[in-house]
Write an enzyme that holds these catalytic residues in place. Structure first.
Site, PDB file in Angstrom:
ATOM      1  N   TYR A   1       0.868  -1.284  -0.074  1.00 57.60           N
ATOM      2  CA  TYR A   1       0.057   0.152   0.076  1.00 57.60           C
ATOM      3  C   TYR A   1       0.823   1.230  -0.134  1.00 57.60           C
ATOM      4  CZ  TYR A   1      -3.001   3.923   1.581  1.00 57.60           C
ATOM      5  OH  TYR A   1      -3.354   4.938   1.732  1.00 57.60           O
TER       6      TYR A   1
ATOM      7  N   ASP B   1      -8.114  -3.447  -1.333  1.00 62.64           N
ATOM      8  CA  ASP B   1      -9.235  -2.819  -1.815  1.00 62.64           C
ATOM      9  C   ASP B   1      -8.797  -1.535  -2.442  1.00 62.64           C
ATOM     10  OD1 ASP B   1      -8.769  -2.258   1.287  1.00 62.64           O
ATOM     11  OD2 ASP B   1      -9.521  -0.349   0.857  1.00 62.64           O
TER      12      ASP B   1
ATOM     13  N   LYS C   1     -11.175  -9.400   5.602  1.00 63.77           N
ATOM     14  CA  LYS C   1     -11.955  -8.015   5.664  1.00 63.77           C
ATOM     15  C   LYS C   1     -12.324  -7.369   4.249  1.00 63.77           C
ATOM     16  CE  LYS C   1     -11.123  -3.227   6.978  1.00 63.77           C
ATOM     17  NZ  LYS C   1     -10.351  -2.208   6.801  1.00 63.77           N
TER      18      LYS C   1
HETATM   19  C1  B12 Z   1     -10.790   6.533  -4.382  1.00 60.47           C
HETATM   20  C2  B12 Z   1     -10.766   7.359  -2.789  1.00 60.47           C
HETATM   21  C3  B12 Z   1      -9.670   7.246  -2.238  1.00 60.47           C
HETATM   22  C4  B12 Z   1      -8.260   6.377  -2.596  1.00 60.47           C
HETATM   23  C5  B12 Z   1      -7.532   7.796  -3.511  1.00 60.47           C
HETATM   24  C6  B12 Z   1      -6.941   6.720  -4.677  1.00 60.47           C
HETATM   25  C7  B12 Z   1      -6.500   7.905  -5.727  1.00 60.47           C
HETATM   26  N1  B12 Z   1      -5.179   7.392  -6.349  1.00 60.47           N
HETATM   27  O1  B12 Z   1      -7.079   8.726  -6.087  1.00 60.47           O
HETATM   28  C8  B12 Z   1      -7.643   6.216  -1.363  1.00 60.47           C
HETATM   29  C9  B12 Z   1      -7.962   4.696  -0.733  1.00 60.47           C
HETATM   30  C10 B12 Z   1      -6.390   6.493  -1.404  1.00 60.47           C
HETATM   31  C11 B12 Z   1      -8.182   7.199  -0.600  1.00 60.47           C
HETATM   32  C12 B12 Z   1      -7.702   7.664   0.548  1.00 60.47           C
HETATM   33  C13 B12 Z   1      -8.233   8.624   1.504  1.00 60.47           C
HETATM   34  N2  B12 Z   1      -9.375   9.247   1.336  1.00 60.47           N
HETATM   35 CO1  B12 Z   1     -10.580   8.776  -0.089  1.00 60.47          CO
HETATM   36  N3  B12 Z   1     -11.984   8.503  -1.235  1.00 60.47           N
HETATM   37  C14 B12 Z   1     -12.014   7.683  -2.290  1.00 60.47           C
HETATM   38  C15 B12 Z   1     -13.460   7.772  -2.813  1.00 60.47           C
HETATM   39  C16 B12 Z   1     -13.880   6.336  -2.678  1.00 60.47           C
HETATM   40  C17 B12 Z   1     -13.474   8.112  -4.450  1.00 60.47           C
HETATM   41  C18 B12 Z   1     -12.885   9.400  -5.186  1.00 60.47           C
HETATM   42  C19 B12 Z   1     -12.980   9.114  -6.472  1.00 60.47           C
HETATM   43  O2  B12 Z   1     -11.980   8.433  -7.078  1.00 60.47           O
HETATM   44  N4  B12 Z   1     -14.119   9.447  -7.196  1.00 60.47           N
HETATM   45  C20 B12 Z   1     -14.039   9.318  -8.621  1.00 60.47           C
HETATM   46  C21 B12 Z   1     -13.596  10.759  -9.335  1.00 60.47           C
HETATM   47  C22 B12 Z   1     -13.749  10.217 -10.874  1.00 60.47           C
HETATM   48  O3  B12 Z   1     -14.373  11.375  -9.014  1.00 60.47           O
HETATM   49  P1  B12 Z   1     -14.121  13.089  -8.501  1.00 60.47           P
HETATM   50  O4  B12 Z   1     -12.992  12.895  -7.765  1.00 60.47           O
HETATM   51  O5  B12 Z   1     -15.188  13.672  -8.031  1.00 60.47           O
HETATM   52  O6  B12 Z   1     -13.727  13.818  -9.768  1.00 60.47           O
HETATM   53  C23 B12 Z   1     -14.781  14.295 -11.061  1.00 60.47           C
HETATM   54  C24 B12 Z   1     -15.029  15.570 -10.309  1.00 60.47           C
HETATM   55  O7  B12 Z   1     -15.034  16.187  -9.039  1.00 60.47           O
HETATM   56  C25 B12 Z   1     -14.257  16.623 -11.296  1.00 60.47           C
HETATM   57  N5  B12 Z   1     -12.779  17.030 -10.848  1.00 60.47           N
HETATM   58  C26 B12 Z   1     -12.135  16.461  -9.789  1.00 60.47           C
HETATM   59  N6  B12 Z   1     -10.920  17.066  -9.880  1.00 60.47           N
HETATM   60  C27 B12 Z   1     -11.002  17.874 -10.711  1.00 60.47           C
HETATM   61  C28 B12 Z   1     -10.142  18.906 -11.113  1.00 60.47           C
HETATM   62  C29 B12 Z   1     -10.375  19.894 -12.142  1.00 60.47           C
HETATM   63  C30 B12 Z   1      -9.226  20.568 -12.558  1.00 60.47           C
HETATM   64  C31 B12 Z   1     -11.415  19.551 -12.901  1.00 60.47           C
HETATM   65  C32 B12 Z   1     -11.598  20.446 -13.948  1.00 60.47           C
HETATM   66  C33 B12 Z   1     -12.357  18.539 -12.620  1.00 60.47           C
HETATM   67  C34 B12 Z   1     -12.258  17.933 -11.401  1.00 60.47           C
HETATM   68  O8  B12 Z   1     -13.861  15.698 -12.562  1.00 60.47           O
HETATM   69  C35 B12 Z   1     -13.854  14.298 -12.098  1.00 60.47           C
HETATM   70  C36 B12 Z   1     -14.498  13.624 -13.046  1.00 60.47           C
HETATM   71  O9  B12 Z   1     -15.739  13.705 -13.271  1.00 60.47           O
HETATM   72  C37 B12 Z   1     -14.171   8.811  -2.210  1.00 60.47           C
HETATM   73  C38 B12 Z   1     -15.520   8.727  -2.060  1.00 60.47           C
HETATM   74  C39 B12 Z   1     -16.421   9.023  -3.063  1.00 60.47           C
HETATM   75  N7  B12 Z   1     -17.161   7.894  -3.419  1.00 60.47           N
HETATM   76  O10 B12 Z   1     -16.449  10.041  -3.600  1.00 60.47           O
HETATM   77  C40 B12 Z   1     -13.288   9.063  -1.031  1.00 60.47           C
HETATM   78  C41 B12 Z   1     -13.180  10.136  -0.062  1.00 60.47           C
HETATM   79  C42 B12 Z   1     -13.013  11.347  -1.316  1.00 60.47           C
HETATM   80  N8  B12 Z   1     -11.802   9.895   0.641  1.00 60.47           N
HETATM   81  C43 B12 Z   1     -12.019  10.626   1.605  1.00 60.47           C
HETATM   82  C44 B12 Z   1     -11.052  10.506   2.932  1.00 60.47           C
HETATM   83  C45 B12 Z   1     -11.108  11.149   4.041  1.00 60.47           C
HETATM   84  C46 B12 Z   1      -9.829   9.945   2.578  1.00 60.47           C
HETATM   85  C47 B12 Z   1      -8.573   9.836   3.479  1.00 60.47           C
HETATM   86  C48 B12 Z   1      -8.088  11.377   4.018  1.00 60.47           C
HETATM   87  C49 B12 Z   1      -9.052   8.853   4.594  1.00 60.47           C
HETATM   88  C50 B12 Z   1      -7.942   8.657   5.603  1.00 60.47           C
HETATM   89  N9  B12 Z   1      -8.048   9.506   6.541  1.00 60.47           N
HETATM   90  O11 B12 Z   1      -7.181   7.700   5.391  1.00 60.47           O
HETATM   91  C51 B12 Z   1      -7.609   8.949   2.780  1.00 60.47           C
HETATM   92  C52 B12 Z   1      -6.189   9.941   2.480  1.00 60.47           C
HETATM   93  C53 B12 Z   1      -6.151  10.421   1.330  1.00 60.47           C
HETATM   94  C54 B12 Z   1      -5.376  11.873   1.081  1.00 60.47           C
HETATM   95  N10 B12 Z   1      -4.309  12.100   1.579  1.00 60.47           N
HETATM   96  O12 B12 Z   1      -6.085  12.489   0.276  1.00 60.47           O
HETATM   97  C55 B12 Z   1     -13.359  11.234   2.082  1.00 60.47           C
HETATM   98  C56 B12 Z   1     -13.252  12.993   1.651  1.00 60.47           C
HETATM   99  C57 B12 Z   1     -14.134  13.590   2.974  1.00 60.47           C
HETATM  100  C58 B12 Z   1     -14.238  15.209   2.810  1.00 60.47           C
HETATM  101  N11 B12 Z   1     -15.343  15.592   2.039  1.00 60.47           N
HETATM  102  O13 B12 Z   1     -13.347  15.745   3.180  1.00 60.47           O
HETATM  103  C59 B12 Z   1     -14.280  10.863   1.065  1.00 60.47           C
HETATM  104  C60 B12 Z   1     -15.347  11.525   0.371  1.00 60.47           C
HETATM  105  C61 B12 Z   1     -14.902   9.450   1.585  1.00 60.47           C
HETATM  106  C62 B12 Z   1     -15.448   9.798   2.942  1.00 60.47           C
HETATM  107  N12 B12 Z   1     -16.709   9.867   2.873  1.00 60.47           N
HETATM  108  O14 B12 Z   1     -14.917   9.832   3.771  1.00 60.47           O
HETATM  109  N13 B12 Z   1      -9.344   7.672  -0.842  1.00 60.47           N
HETATM  110  C1  LIG Z   2      -2.976  -0.405   4.348  1.00 61.40           C
HETATM  111  C2  LIG Z   2      -3.567   0.952   4.442  1.00 61.40           C
HETATM  112  N1  LIG Z   2      -2.940   1.817   5.095  1.00 61.40           N
HETATM  113  C3  LIG Z   2      -3.087   3.067   5.166  1.00 61.40           C
HETATM  114  C4  LIG Z   2      -4.384   3.505   4.606  1.00 61.40           C
HETATM  115  C5  LIG Z   2      -4.906   4.980   5.005  1.00 61.40           C
HETATM  116  O1  LIG Z   2      -4.461   6.000   4.158  1.00 61.40           O
HETATM  117  P1  LIG Z   2      -3.256   6.840   4.831  1.00 61.40           P
HETATM  118  O2  LIG Z   2      -1.899   6.310   3.848  1.00 61.40           O
HETATM  119  O3  LIG Z   2      -3.795   8.036   4.617  1.00 61.40           O
HETATM  120  O4  LIG Z   2      -2.830   6.408   6.251  1.00 61.40           O
HETATM  121  C6  LIG Z   2      -4.993   2.349   4.052  1.00 61.40           C
HETATM  122  C7  LIG Z   2      -6.451   2.901   3.696  1.00 61.40           C
HETATM  123  O5  LIG Z   2      -7.047   2.154   2.981  1.00 61.40           O
HETATM  124  C8  LIG Z   2      -4.571   1.175   3.983  1.00 61.40           C
HETATM  125  O6  LIG Z   2      -5.359   0.306   3.144  1.00 61.40           O
END
Ligand code: B12
Ligand SMILES: Cc1ncc(COP(=O)(O)O)c(C=O)c1O
Ligand code: B12
Ligand SMILES: Cc1ncc(COP(=O)(O)O)c(C=O)c1O
Lengths: 243, 521, 243, 521
Positions: B261, B296, B368
């Site tokens: 991860y 996941d 899990k």
């Molecule tokens: C995938 C995901 C992750 C992945 C990210 C992987 C990656 N490489 O991106 C992983 C598992 C790593 C992750 C981790 C975390 N996540 Co996260 N994650 C998500 C999740 C499930 C989906 C986001 C996503 O990919 N959406 C799909 C994309 C296509 O949609 P989008 O981002 O909205 O983008 C669209 C538009 O918004 C727009 N857009 C977006 N950006 C831009 C920029 C420009 C310029 C333009 C024009 C358009 C545009 O265009 C896109 C396409 O239409 C969301 C929940 C959800 N279902 O939304 C939570 C979510 C965003 N995550 C959240 C959180 C809190 C985290 C963590 C901080 C949790 C933690 N403490 O560990 C961590 C840390 C990440 C960090 N430091 O930022 C929260 C945010 C809450 C908030 N509102 O503040 C959410 C909402 C989940 C939740 N309910 O708690 N996450």
């Molecule tokens: C193994 C592991 N570590 C850490 C995290 C949490 O993210 P962060 O790197 O922000 O602590 C995840 C989230 O799914 C995870 O699966």
């Protein structure tokens, strides 16, 4: 003048569904408090259709209520529907109206690691069968990825003479996105780059209006595709006579 | 083995031996290296876990002093200082916070060091043993009130005191497991913050004090309802081993801990991650802490239908590396997820196939199962329906641990009411469809069986390629999650050290003894 | 004084969930209208998290918003918890304090045919393992069933000298229950029976408060069992010194 | 027969022959009787469907005049007046509204009556035939855009114009069937109101004009999306045959019509109901209108787990009586429902068993499956989860028609957004779990199979008792839905007449001819 109210099953009945939690124990008194609260908010005829203890000190409510507030829809501004250009039209437009490739830099800034959104806009393969900017022959696109410090983004944008900078902000807890986005604009202004760069913010909680309030040219929310962003950029460039 | 899916047993064995092949070079690399965080974890296990006025942990201050001596192991300098000064660990900890130089005194003879080490290890070992026994006893006592799968919810307010309120409520509502999500980017901090914290973004800092506060709250709430509530945090990021150590000390019950991860999703150096991971797992194994792997995460960036096999492949590697760290299957909470696009025709059948496949390949792991996240939208009602079917698959396929999906996943970290609705949904489905899994069988040559076989085949194919290239090169080429990470790139590489021939780590020794030579009581 | 606001994930954050429909086509303008509407209602920081066309002229919204309104919980009246008597206690109470069987008549009135609710309170078998009034040795219970005209209920109540009359109203569309309930009270008053009869209304949308406003002694909503109603009746009878 | 449940075919046959035994005395009673509403329906089919200034229908005015002549059939007086006065039906209709006495003129000879009857029947028959053909052609044309099961939603604002808006929206969203729920207690009215109406409680009056308005709206909306949208109303209550007639004339596509609903739940006299039911079904059968029986109603008063067998028993009786009225299986939308308490352990399996059982017993009926209603509460989220599993059972067991559950079932008649969410839920489940039913099998001797066998056994037992006592006495004793109704009690008994030897009803004759002697083209 066009008086607007919510519609449940009859015009202007004003019915809305709400759910919320009050930090009080579940009891007839809590239900009464919920009703009084909603009346205080200004809703009429509130009906608590469900209430349940979340634990000894919190109660969850589902409520239907009527809102008597009215707004005048005629005065609401906003596009009825925006006409976006297609992939081909955009490239054609750039060739004709700008006459050179345009340079776009994107990043997910601060500690935000959610790249899926910015990737959806920028990467080759795009999103939902809509190609990303990297695929556009007339766009030179750089995607800097996740966790990019604002300074690094600025430096890179200057280096490649970016026409547009795309910033993605997904984490919004405690308004961290507002701070991040504001800092970037200030940096661009301090370096006198603001005027020559189209600044665009995006993310699930970003709206056009919010982005503009923060000093961006526009903002994009959920459901955005590359062509939406590209349409905006090229029209803006043409409008400003950039070439 | 249970053959509900009619899987080809040979293919499974082939996959396992490929994982073994892949792990081999990792194992030998790990043997020969240590990291700053392994050393800090060692010091913390000895009791060096204070901080100075600026909040810099004494473990970090010590490592800064000892930066040239890491190849020899930091432990001997701490032990040396204790012997030389006659201070207690607590006194020395305060002294370090005030600038005391551990290496300044020079070292006593190895005999004195060994004696001091033995004394301190025994003392702390006692704490770990007590924790383990307490947990086992409580779980045993309340077993019949646990759910199956165990209900796992997260709290993530950023404020530990607010988190406590949320946690109490979910215990009341029926949750079995509470995970305190970490603030964004804590994984990138090369130290573990100190004390109770109230300011985090999207999560709450993992600190020893926060662990304590939440542990106490859960124990109290659990007593009230007559259940043992498991506490989870993240042994992940640059401080993986330290958090594992603190979790063991504060009786956490589960730790997110994955072999890849950090490399892929946090751009942490691969060598650093793999060495840290090994030590962390030994600590967790000793403390009887279940790890949760992070497969996941693959599916949040890649397509779950296309890349289903990467999950199984990664689980096999995680399993192998866990075995290598002395961790039995019953502590391996391998992760997987329900992340296919809900618009896919027969997507439900593919999810069922995937979950059943993983269940069959790992019959004795506490799997899990992660809920839909990527395809959750602002339509909370549609999300609630999605979670309903997720819960159904979890129950039908006998998952052990289910992280409950939140209807507001796409909007905010959970509100108190969101968790309540999630728990209600799960309890309803688990009871109402309690025996559905056993009451039906999958048609021979049906969609479900064919999909399971296909994913297994692709996994083997994929592992063949990885084994061919080697894991380091495979990651370099972006074979996992389409993300490329170079062997010398990423954060924390400068914290990796080759062990000197005289490297000495009494905790490592104790753990190895206990885990591999039956020394664990 | 105890300032009360909704609780999302932090004390006093005031967050609430809403869903509603506006009779306008789905568009950026409609979303802007939704935001303006909620601000007009008095909510702050509204976020449209989902919007979708219900057809060409209607849009559905899911919104989270903050309410800054506050009420003083200390001034909210209502029982923290009501202590009800049990089956045995009630019969004992009647024997001791009233000294004779009490007479209770129930019906689902008007065109309402939803008898499950009144049956739950009155029939032998009761509801959710709570016996109904027919099972109480000290209660003489008559359940007239569905679609009973108010006049017929009055006549029957007079005939058996009812101590209490239970009226169930389930259909509430266009406030038909209000009209029905009001008519019954007026009939009892016109016949000078109101004072000697305890009048109780019940049904899923009936609350204590509503029933009292309409002139009933009390009202019962969802989750009522026979012992709740019986407790009320016998205490009221004792209080009034009826025997 | 499909034996997925391993049902005992003999038991099914036994149940059917018991239903036949039960129906026998009903059939002979029906043969010998008519009712005021059958007569009014006959007059309306001839075109007497206006009303006077107070809104009293001319059919009712006519029956009032002819109240002593009912045993002979009202038709001859209408036809006689037409022959004698030379008026058109339209003219005569207006005359009746103004007080014209149909019987005053006396009767012409039978030949003249027959000729007039033949002329008018042929004309109206043409309308019915055209309607039928139009429907068949449209369904055929758009078949591939229909859902399986067909999505059935209700509108119930009380105001036909508001209903139209709601109906348009659901067509846009994907519904296949729209039912306009009737205002409370219309079943107790002994006349069919006239004209467009805007005032109803919990539903909208069933009137010919309202049928027309909605038919037009659905045709238009359907054209737009390229689907044929079916329109439903209630041939139920004291005016059952008249509404069947009006529905046939205005091209409704389905009619709620049950042999016992009115008796049990509306306290309508049993003889009245059974005679009315027979005529209504002949009309509907001729017009190719699917009936929906009301077995779901049993489960709103009785417990669905305990009394599951009453549903199957009633369906068998409904089936038999439908056959007796010349209605083929393909028009018999037998009803059943998902109404078990969601708190029951394995309730999902019992629901699955029940739905699969009914599917297997009636392989060629378009079954109509009703959603959870009784156990819906104000917790709209929990309700949405319940509806999700309901949709899953519907799809898994191959139901044809599914009335969509509303998350606000316990609160109000549906809002526009409620229906949208219901349709979304169903479309998601149908697609995502499209082939689940075929991809699994039920374990031999498992919970599902045992439950199905048990319900079938209990059904046979119950039908034995009913057959023993006779249906009239069984209802008298409260064997159905725990509700007792005496043979001479209930509303509308005074509207039942024994036919005189010269009873003459050209429409009845035509229908019998067409339905039983292959006279239908
Ligand atoms: C995938 C995901 C992750 C992945 C990210 C992987 C990656 N490489 O991106 C992983 C598992 C790593 C992750 C981790 C975390 N996540 Co996260 N994650 C998500 C999740 C499930 C989906 C986001 C996503 O990919 N959406 C799909 C994309 C296509 O949609 P989008 O981002 O909205 O983008 C669209 C538009 O918004 C727009 N857009 C977006 N950006 C831009 C920029 C420009 C310029 C333009 C024009 C358009 C545009 O265009 C896109 C396409 O239409 C969301 C929940 C959800 N279902 O939304 C939570 C979510 C965003 N995550 C959240 C959180 C809190 C985290 C963590 C901080 C949790 C933690 N403490 O560990 C961590 C840390 C990440 C960090 N430091 O930022 C929260 C945010 C809450 C908030 N509102 O503040 C959410 C909402 C989940 C939740 N309910 O708690 N996450
Ligand atoms: C193994 C592991 N570590 C850490 C995290 C949490 O993210 P962060 O790197 O922000 O602590 C995840 C989230 O799914 C995870 O699966
Ligand atoms: C069962 C049912 C029926 C059955 C009724 C059978 C019967 N014998 O009762 C049948 C199928 C016949 C039926 C028909 C109709 N129904 Co209906 N029906 C329901 C349903 C599904 C359940 C009601 C129920 O039994 N609840 C269980 C009981 C135990 O709860 P309860 O009534 O709330 O009673 C409790 C308390 O309220 C209280 N209580 C109730 N009465 C009293 C009285 C006193 C004195 C006291 C102290 C306490 C008390 O104690 C009870 C136990 O705790 C509801 C939806 C729902 N889930 O609520 C719709 C519902 C009530 N029906 C509705 C409608 C519109 C109808 C029809 C008018 C539809 C139509 N046009 O055809 C018809 C006509 C009925 C009529 N004329 O009244 C609407 C009402 C909408 C509204 N708010 O106005 C509902 C809400 C469904 C909907 N969403 O559209 N229905
Ligand atoms: C056969 C039948 N008729 C009528 C109705 C409707 O009720 P009402 O009697 O109010 O028209 C139903 C309701 O389910 C029904 O199933």
């Amino acid at each position: 003048m066009n008086a607007l109210k919510p519609y449940g099953d009859t015009l202007n009945d004003g019915r809305m569904q709400l759910s919320f939690t009050l930090p009080v124990p579940c009891s007839p008194r809590a239900r009464e408090a919920a009703l009084q609260y909603l009346r205080k908010v200004g809703l009429t005829d509130p009906q608590v259709v469900y209430s349940e203890a979340l634990d000894e000190g919190f109660t969850f409510f589902v409520v239907y209520a009527t809102s008597d507030a009215v707004i005048d829809y005629d005065t609401v501004k906003g596009a009825e529907k925006i006409e976006y250009m297609s992939f081909d039209e955009i490239n054609e437009f750039i060739k004709e109206k700008i006459g050179r490739k345009i340079v776009v830099v994107g990043a997910c800034t601060g500690f935000d690691a959610h790249t899926v959104g910015i990737d959806a806009i920028m990467n080759m393969k795009g999103y939902n069968h809509h190609f990303g900017l990297e695929r556009y022959p007339m766009v030179e696109a750089y995607n800097l990825g996740a966790q990019v410090p604002n300074e690094a983004l600025l430096d890179f944008a200057r280096e490649v003479s970016a026409d547009a900078v795309l910033v993605s902000q997904v984490v919004t807890q405690k308004d961290v996105h507002i701070d991040n986005l504001t800092e970037l604009v200030e940096l661009f202004e301090a370096e006198n780059l603001r005027d020559r760069t189209i600044l665009i913010a995006g993310g699930p909680r970003i709206s056009d209006r919010l982005a503009m309030e923060l000093g961006y040219d526009t903002g994009f929310g959920p459901g955005t595709y590359a062509e939406h962003v590209a349409t905006f950029i090229v029209r803006k460039m043409a409008e400003r006579g950039i070439s | 083995m249970n053959t509900r899916l009619g899987l080809n047993e040979d293919r499974i064995q082939r996959a396992r031996s490929l994982a073994e092949e892949i792990a081999h070079p990792v194992r030998s690399y790990i043997e020969r290296h240590t990291t700053v965080s392994v050393e800090r974890a060692t010091l913390r296990l000895f009791g060096l876990d204070g901080c100075d006025e600026e909040g810099t942990p004494t473990a970090n201050l010590a490592l800064h002093q000892l930066r040239d001596k890491v190849p020899h192991g930091a432990a001997r300098y701490l032990l040396g200082a204790l012997v030389k000064t006659g201070m207690t660990v607590e006194e020395l900890d305060r002294a370090v916070a005030e600038g005391f130089d551990l290496a300044a005194q020079g070292l006593p003879d190895q005999g004195a060091l060994e004696a001091k080490a033995a004394e301190l290890v025994a003392r702390v070992r006692h704490t770990l043993d007590t924790n383990r026994e307490y947990r086992l006893q409580k779980i045993d006592q309340h077993r019949e009130r646990e759910h199956s799968p165990l209900l796992y919810v997260i709290v993530a307010t950023g404020n530990i005191y607010e988190d406590v309120k949320q946690a109490r409520a979910v215990v009341y509502q029926g949750a079995d497991i509470v995970a305190v999500i970490r603030t964004t980017a804590q994984s990138l901090l090369d130290y573990v913050p100190h004390g109770a914290t109230t300011e985090g973004f999207g999560g709450t800092y993992a600190t020893r004090e926060n662990f304590r506060i939440m542990r106490k709250a859960l124990d109290e709430a659990g007593e009230k309802v007559g259940r043992y509530i498991r506490l989870v945090n993240y042994a992940s990021g640059l401080c993986m081993p330290e958090i594992a150590a603190l979790g063991a000390l504060e009786r956490l019950d589960m730790m997110l801990n994955d072999s890849m991860y950090g490399i892929l999703f946090r751009d942490i150096n691969m060598y650093r991650t793999l060495v840290d991971q090994h030590f962390s797992r030994m600590v967790s194994a000793y403390a009887d802490i279940v790890i949760n792997t992070g497969e996941d995460n693959y599916l949040t960036t890649s397509d779950a239908y296309e890349k289903g096999y990467t999950v199984l492949a990664s689980e096999l590697i995680n399993e192998r590396l866990a075995f290598d760290a002395g961790m039995p299957s019953r502590l391996q909470g391998l992760g997987h997820a329900f992340e296919m696009d809900p618009a896919i025709e027969n997507g439900f059948l593919y999810e069922l196939a995937q979950a059943a496949l993983i269940r069959e390949v790992f019959p004795s792991c506490p799997l899990k199962y992660m809920p839909p996240t990527k395809h959750m939208t602002g339509n909370i009602f549609a999300g609630y329906a999605l979670n309903t079917l997720f819960n159904l698959v979890a129950r039908m396929t006998g998952q052990e641990i289910i992280l409950l999906g939140m209807l507001t996943e796409a909007i905010h970290t959970p509100f108190m009411q969101d968790r309540f609705l999630a728990i209600q949904n799960a309890l309803y489905v688990f009871k109402n469809a309690a025996s559905l899994g056993e009451d039906i069988s999958f048609r021979e040559n049906g969609i479900i069986r064919r999909r399971a076989a296909e994913v297994l085949d692709k996994t083997v194919e994929f592992l063949e390629i990885v084994a061919g290239k080697g894991i380091f090169e495979s990651i370099n080429q972006g074979l996992f999650a389409d993300i490329k990470r170079s062997p010398s790139g990423g954060k924390g590489f400068d914290g990796v050290y080759e062990k000197a021939p005289d490297y000495w780590n009494p905790w490592e020794n104790m753990l190895k003894e206990a885990l591999f030579k039956g020394g664990k009581k």
